[in-house]
Motif scaffolding. Structure first.
Motif, PDB file in Angstrom:
ATOM      1  N   PHE A 203       3.362   0.800 -11.297  1.00 23.32           N
ATOM      2  CA  PHE A 203       2.232   0.094 -10.687  1.00 23.32           C
ATOM      3  C   PHE A 203       1.872  -1.158 -11.484  1.00 23.32           C
ATOM      4  N   ARG A 204       1.760  -1.016 -12.788  1.00 25.52           N
ATOM      5  CA  ARG A 204       1.383  -2.155 -13.611  1.00 25.52           C
ATOM      6  C   ARG A 204       2.530  -3.148 -13.771  1.00 25.52           C
ATOM      7  N   ARG A 205       3.708  -2.667 -14.089  1.00 21.98           N
ATOM      8  CA  ARG A 205       4.828  -3.560 -14.379  1.00 21.98           C
ATOM      9  C   ARG A 205       5.236  -4.389 -13.164  1.00 21.98           C
ATOM     10  N   GLY A 206       5.235  -3.768 -11.992  1.00 25.37           N
ATOM     11  CA  GLY A 206       5.613  -4.503 -10.786  1.00 25.37           C
ATOM     12  C   GLY A 206       4.659  -5.644 -10.496  1.00 25.37           C
ATOM     13  N   ALA A 207       3.371  -5.392 -10.651  1.00 22.69           N
ATOM     14  CA  ALA A 207       2.374  -6.440 -10.414  1.00 22.69           C
ATOM     15  C   ALA A 207       2.521  -7.561 -11.426  1.00 22.69           C
ATOM     16  N   TYR A 208       2.669  -7.218 -12.691  1.00 19.31           N
ATOM     17  CA  TYR A 208       2.784  -8.236 -13.729  1.00 19.31           C
ATOM     18  C   TYR A 208       3.995  -9.139 -13.496  1.00 19.31           C
ATOM     19  N   LEU A 209       5.113  -8.547 -13.125  1.00 18.44           N
ATOM     20  CA  LEU A 209       6.344  -9.326 -12.964  1.00 18.44           C
ATOM     21  C   LEU A 209       6.228 -10.335 -11.827  1.00 18.44           C
ATOM     22  N   LEU A 210       5.714  -9.908 -10.689  1.00 17.26           N
ATOM     23  CA  LEU A 210       5.596 -10.816  -9.551  1.00 17.26           C
ATOM     24  C   LEU A 210       4.616 -11.953  -9.834  1.00 17.26           C
ATOM     25  N   ILE A 211       3.497 -11.631 -10.457  1.00 15.94           N
ATOM     26  CA  ILE A 211       2.509 -12.660 -10.772  1.00 15.94           C
ATOM     27  C   ILE A 211       3.071 -13.642 -11.802  1.00 15.94           C
ATOM     28  N   PHE A 212       3.753 -13.118 -12.808  1.00 15.95           N
ATOM     29  CA  PHE A 212       4.338 -13.969 -13.845  1.00 15.95           C
ATOM     30  C   PHE A 212       5.363 -14.937 -13.261  1.00 15.95           C
ATOM     31  N   LEU A 213       6.257 -14.448 -12.420  1.00 16.64           N
ATOM     32  CA  LEU A 213       7.296 -15.310 -11.852  1.00 16.64           C
ATOM     33  C   LEU A 213       6.695 -16.383 -10.948  1.00 16.64           C
ATOM     34  N   SER A 214       5.677 -16.037 -10.186  1.00 18.60           N
ATOM     35  CA  SER A 214       5.037 -17.018  -9.307  1.00 18.60           C
ATOM     36  C   SER A 214       4.389 -18.137 -10.111  1.00 18.60           C
ATOM     37  N   ALA A 215       3.661 -17.777 -11.154  1.00 13.56           N
ATOM     38  CA  ALA A 215       2.999 -18.786 -11.985  1.00 13.56           C
ATOM     39  C   ALA A 215       4.022 -19.632 -12.728  1.00 13.56           C
ATOM     40  N   LEU A 216       5.087 -19.009 -13.227  1.00 14.41           N
ATOM     41  CA  LEU A 216       6.110 -19.743 -13.967  1.00 14.41           C
ATOM     42  C   LEU A 216       6.804 -20.765 -13.067  1.00 14.41           C
ATOM     43  N   PHE A 217       7.147 -20.357 -11.852  1.00 14.05           N
ATOM     44  CA  PHE A 217       7.831 -21.251 -10.924  1.00 14.05           C
ATOM     45  C   PHE A 217       6.956 -22.422 -10.508  1.00 14.05           C
ATOM     46  N   SER A 218       5.638 -22.216 -10.495  1.00 14.37           N
ATOM     47  CA  SER A 218       4.726 -23.250 -10.011  1.00 14.37           C
ATOM     48  C   SER A 218       4.399 -24.312 -11.052  1.00 14.37           C
ATOM     49  N   LEU A 219       4.801 -24.133 -12.296  1.00 15.73           N
ATOM     50  CA  LEU A 219       4.467 -25.100 -13.342  1.00 15.73           C
ATOM     51  C   LEU A 219       4.959 -26.503 -12.986  1.00 15.73           C
ATOM     52  N   PRO A 220       4.134 -27.528 -13.136  1.00 11.24           N
ATOM     53  CA  PRO A 220       4.572 -28.894 -12.863  1.00 11.24           C
ATOM     54  C   PRO A 220       5.751 -29.325 -13.729  1.00 11.24           C
TER      55      PRO A 220
ATOM     56  N   THR B 253       0.824  -1.207   0.000  1.00 13.03           N
ATOM     57  CA  THR B 253       0.000   0.000   0.000  1.00 13.03           C
ATOM     58  C   THR B 253       0.858   1.257   0.000  1.00 13.03           C
ATOM     59  N   HIS B 254       1.937   1.250   0.788  1.00 11.46           N
ATOM     60  CA  HIS B 254       2.815   2.411   0.816  1.00 11.46           C
ATOM     61  C   HIS B 254       3.603   2.543  -0.482  1.00 11.46           C
ATOM     62  N   GLY B 255       3.960   1.413  -1.079  1.00 13.73           N
ATOM     63  CA  GLY B 255       4.632   1.471  -2.367  1.00 13.73           C
ATOM     64  C   GLY B 255       3.726   2.016  -3.448  1.00 13.73           C
ATOM     65  N   TYR B 256       2.444   1.681  -3.378  1.00 19.38           N
ATOM     66  CA  TYR B 256       1.462   2.166  -4.354  1.00 19.38           C
ATOM     67  C   TYR B 256       1.367   3.684  -4.323  1.00 19.38           C
ATOM     68  N   ARG B 257       1.436   4.254  -3.142  1.00 24.93           N
ATOM     69  CA  ARG B 257       1.308   5.710  -3.017  1.00 24.93           C
ATOM     70  C   ARG B 257       2.493   6.438  -3.639  1.00 24.93           C
TER      71      ARG B 257
END
Length: 271
Positions: A246-263, A235-239
C-alpha cells in the motif's frame, strides 16, 4: 409514415476529444489522460495522492493555474460521495483543527499561485512533492496523539499547498502516515473526509479568484470516466494489498510523476 433519421459517420461526428481540449497537441492530451488515470489509481489505492500525481504532469502542458481549475472539476463528483461514506470512520477531533487553519491559509496559497511565474511554480510543485515522498518513504514515525499546535500547523501548510497547487493532501499524508498508531484504514477515512470538506471550501475561493472557468469544466468532461476507472481499480487493489505494498506503490507512482515533471528535462524532451 416513419421518418428515417440518419447520423453522420463516426469519423465526421462533430464531437471528439479535441473538441473538449482545444489548442492541445495529441502529446499534451495523452499526458492529461495518463495523469488522470494514474492519479485516480493512486487516489483509490491510498485515499490521497491524485493531485500529487496529476498536478506536476498537467502543469507541464496547461500551466499551474489552469491545471488547478481542471483538477477541482475532475475530483468534485467523486470527492463528496467518498467523504460522505468515510465520515463515520473518521477522527473528527483531528480533522476539524486541520480544516480550520487550512481554510485560513488557502487564499494565501492562491495568491502565490497567481503571483509566481509558471516555471517557478513548476519547480516548487515538483520539489515539494519529491520532498514529501522522501520523508514518507524514509519510515519516519511519531508517537502519541498529535498536539493541537501541530495539527493547526499541518492544517495551515495543507491550505497553503492546496491554494498553490491543489496538493493539500501532501502535508496530511506525511502527518497521518507518519503516525505510528494509525492503520491504513483510519488514514484513508481521515484524508477522504478532509478532502471532501476542503473541496467545498476551495471551490468557493477558486471561483472568487476566477480560476474555475467554463473552459476547465468542458475539459474535465472526458476525464471523468478515466478518473473513475482509476479510482475503481485503485480501490480494488487496496483491498488486496498488504500494508507495505500500500505504501510503496503510492510512493513510487508519486515520485515518478514529480520527477518526470521537473523543468530540468524540458530541453531533452522537447517540452
Amino acid at each position: 409514415m416513419v421518418r428515417r433519421i440518419s447520423f453522420p459517420p463516426v469519423e465526421t461526428m462533430p464531437y471528439s476529444l479535441s473538441s473538449f481540449m482545444p489548442g492541445l497537441t495529441s502529446e499534451a492530451t495523452a499526458v492529461l489522460l495518463g495523469a488522470t488515470l494514474l492519479g485516480g489509481l493512486v487516489r483509490g489505492f491510498t485515499g490521497f495522492g491524485f493531485a500529487m500525481v496529476f498536478m506536476p504532469l498537467a502543469s507541464m502542458v496547461l500551466g499551474p493555474v489552469a491545471a488547478l481549475g481542471l483538477i477541482w472539476f475532475i475530483d468534485l463528483p467523486f470527492a463528496l460521495p467518498i467523504a460522505a461514506r468515510s465520515a463515520r470512520r473518521a477522527e473528527w477531533a483531528e480533522i476539524l483543527p486541520l480544516l480550520l487553519t487550512a481554510t485560513l491559509a488557502l487564499p494565501v496559497g492562491v495568491w502565490l499561485l497567481t503571483w509566481l511565474d509558471r516555471a517557478t511554480m513548476r519547480w516548487i510543485l515538483a520539489l515539494l512533492v519529491l520532498a514529501a515522498v522522501a520523508l514518507m518513504a524514509s519510515g519516519w514515525r511519531y508517537h502519541g496523539r498529535p498536539s493541537v499546535p501541530l495539527s493547526l500547523g499541518v492544517g495551515g501548510l495543507s491550505g497553503l499547498c492546496n491554494g498553490m497547487a491543489s496538493i493539500g493532501g501532501m502535508p496530511l499524508a506525511v502527518f497521518w502516515l507518519g503516525a505510528q498508531r494509525n492503520d491504513r484504514h483510519k488514514t484513508r477515512a481521515n484524508m477522504q473526509t478532509f478532502f471532501g470538506l476542503s473541496t467545498l471550501v476551495s471551490g468557493t475561493v477558486l471561483w472568487w479568484k476566477g480560476i474555475l472557468t467554463l473552459g476547465a469544466l468542458v475539459m474535465a468532461v472526458p476525464l471523468f470516466a478515466i478518473y473513475g476507472a482509476g479510482l475503481w481499480a485503485g480501490t480494488h487493489g487496496y483491498r488486496l494489498a498488504s500494508e507495505q505494498t500500500f505504501r510503496r506503490g503510492a510512493y513510487l507512482l508519486i515520485f515518478l510523476s514529480a520527477l518526470f515533471s521537473l523543468p530540468l528535462w524540458d530541453g531533452l524532451l522537447g517540452r
